[in-house]
Design an enzyme around this catalytic site. Structure first.
Site, PDB file in Angstrom:
ATOM      1  N   SER A 287     -39.335  52.181  17.614  1.00 28.75           N
ATOM      2  CA  SER A 287     -39.281  51.882  19.140  1.00 28.75           C
ATOM      3  C   SER A 287     -39.569  53.485  19.964  1.00 28.75           C
ATOM      4  O   SER A 287     -40.045  53.769  21.184  1.00 28.75           O
ATOM      5  CB  SER A 287     -38.037  51.244  19.226  1.00 28.75           C
ATOM      6  OG  SER A 287     -37.966  49.989  18.747  1.00 28.75           O
TER       7      SER A 287
ATOM      8  N   ASP B  31     -36.739  39.343  21.166  1.00 29.23           N
ATOM      9  CA  ASP B  31     -36.776  38.994  20.264  1.00 29.23           C
ATOM     10  C   ASP B  31     -38.008  37.682  20.150  1.00 29.23           C
ATOM     11  O   ASP B  31     -39.051  37.711  19.958  1.00 29.23           O
ATOM     12  CB  ASP B  31     -35.773  38.745  19.395  1.00 29.23           C
ATOM     13  CG  ASP B  31     -35.445  40.116  18.530  1.00 29.23           C
ATOM     14  OD1 ASP B  31     -36.232  41.387  19.751  1.00 29.23           O
ATOM     15  OD2 ASP B  31     -33.986  40.516  18.625  1.00 29.23           O
TER      16      ASP B  31
ATOM     17  N   ALA C 114     -31.784  37.554  13.651  1.00 30.33           N
ATOM     18  CA  ALA C 114     -33.782  37.271  14.513  1.00 30.33           C
ATOM     19  C   ALA C 114     -34.344  35.831  13.988  1.00 30.33           C
ATOM     20  O   ALA C 114     -34.853  35.056  14.909  1.00 30.33           O
ATOM     21  CB  ALA C 114     -34.324  38.160  12.894  1.00 30.33           C
TER      22      ALA C 114
ATOM     23  N   GLY D 198     -29.692  34.074  10.524  1.00 29.24           N
ATOM     24  CA  GLY D 198     -29.069  35.500  11.039  1.00 29.24           C
ATOM     25  C   GLY D 198     -29.915  35.677  12.207  1.00 29.24           C
ATOM     26  O   GLY D 198     -30.401  34.441  12.998  1.00 29.24           O
TER      27      GLY D 198
ATOM     28  N   LYS E 187     -25.959  44.175  17.790  1.00 28.94           N
ATOM     29  CA  LYS E 187     -26.882  42.913  18.841  1.00 28.94           C
ATOM     30  C   LYS E 187     -25.531  41.911  19.206  1.00 28.94           C
ATOM     31  O   LYS E 187     -25.919  41.514  20.350  1.00 28.94           O
ATOM     32  CB  LYS E 187     -28.067  42.580  18.426  1.00 28.94           C
ATOM     33  CG  LYS E 187     -28.641  43.054  18.126  1.00 28.94           C
ATOM     34  CD  LYS E 187     -29.928  42.151  17.476  1.00 28.94           C
ATOM     35  CE  LYS E 187     -31.032  43.172  17.322  1.00 28.94           C
ATOM     36  NZ  LYS E 187     -32.799  42.471  16.989  1.00 28.94           N
TER      37      LYS E 187
END
Ligand code: ATR
Length: 290
Positions: free
Chosen positions: A23, A108, A137, A135, A72
């Site tokens: 990133s 995401d 994601a 999970g 997160k």
């Protein structure tokens, strides 16, 4: 190259470890290309220090940031409010400072959808998805697919209870379109027969841990489009097996680029140069695998 000054807007990445994150190069190359006075800074922080570090950062010239593993979910308690989709997903990957308030977003799922559209020309409406994993994601992708009109979402996970809980939550919070199937090969084969898109949302296959695969490749059929969220390596074992039998494949790099692009627009109000971001990400990934 423009060096940071006292007027530079700061964008931070919170996570640990961050050594392999692409990133920073992706966003800093985009800021440089557009001549913007922004700087993207990775801040490696342990869970016990997150509140202190974030409180300090908010006092700086902060435009926003990204949040990654393992913060997160934990970050939510430190934010002033959440965008409704991030609220449903229950996790935040992007923070934006809006009139002094820290607002949490999750890009995401959007990133995945854009990549699926771009690479395979597929939009969720009317498609039947098979998701591996339950999970963070998987939550983001499944909730976004449901919100965008997916016909069915079948979730299969090593820990069956997590798949069941996620399907139940999607049906309650978004739309009744999700079910779960146990991770047994027989059950997965039957469920897959009727699906159009398979998505690996587990971490299996990611370097450097090895070449694991979350589904027996013998269960694939040529009618499937097979997508992987893992982007390092680009061609995971799952994608290689899928290519071999003639499936269309969608590598994870597109999701990485587009989740970043959506975050960039939230911080700056501008469209980022996607080709520059992709080039920078690829160069970093190639360096990392040398
Ligand atoms: P993320 O936020 O990156 O999605 P996570 O919440 O830890 O990370 O989820 C990882 C996913 O990969 C989970 O679905 C996990 O399965 P469990 O819920 O059973 O833990 C899955 N996963 C990780 N390692 C796995 C393995 N060796 N075999 C099968 N699934 C695995």
């Amino acid at each position: 190259m423009r060096y940071p000054t006292v007027t530079t807007r700061l964008v931070i990445l919170l996570g640990k470890p961050l050594g392999h994150s692409v990133s920073p190069v992706m966003h800093n190359s985009a800021f440089a290309e557009l001549g913007m006075d922004y700087c993207y800074l990775p801040v490696e922080v342990a869970a016990e220090d997150l509140a202190t570090v974030f409180a300090g950062l908010k006092k700086m010239n902060l435009a926003g940031g990204n949040v990654t593993v393992p913060h997160k979910i934990r970050i939510i308690d430190l934010l002033d409010r959440l965008d409704p989709l991030a609220q449903s997903i229950g996790a935040v990957n992007t923070i934006c400072l809006e009139q002094g308030q820290a607002v949490g977003y999750n890009t995401d799922g959007y990133g995945f959808l854009r990549s699926l559209q771009e690479v395979a020309g597929i939009s969720p409406a009317g498609e039947r998805f098979f998701l591996l994993g339950a999970g963070g994601a998987a939550r983001a992708i499944a909730m976004t697919l449901a919100a965008e009109g997916a016909e069915t979402i079948i979730i299969s996970n090593r820990t069956a209870e997590r798949a069941e809980a996620l399907a139940e939550e999607i049906n309650r919070v978004i739309r009744p379109c999700a079910t779960m199937v146990s991770a047994g090969a027989q059950e997965q084969r039957a469920a897959l027969a009727d699906c159009t898109v398979l998505i690996n949302c587990t971490s299996l296959g990611m370097a450097p841990a090895g070449d694991g695969v979350a589904l027996d490749p013998a269960l694939l059929h040529p009618g499937l489009t097979v997508a992987d969220i893992v982007y390092n390596p680009m061609r995971t074992r799952l994608l290689a097996a899928a290519e071999k039998i003639g499936c269309r494949t969608v590598p994870g790099l597109g999701m990485l680029i587009h989740q970043g692009a959506a975050a960039f627009t939230l911080w700056t109000g501008r469209e980022p140069p996607l080709a520059t971001m992709r080039r920078a990400a690829l160069a970093q990934l190639n360096r990392a695998t040398l």
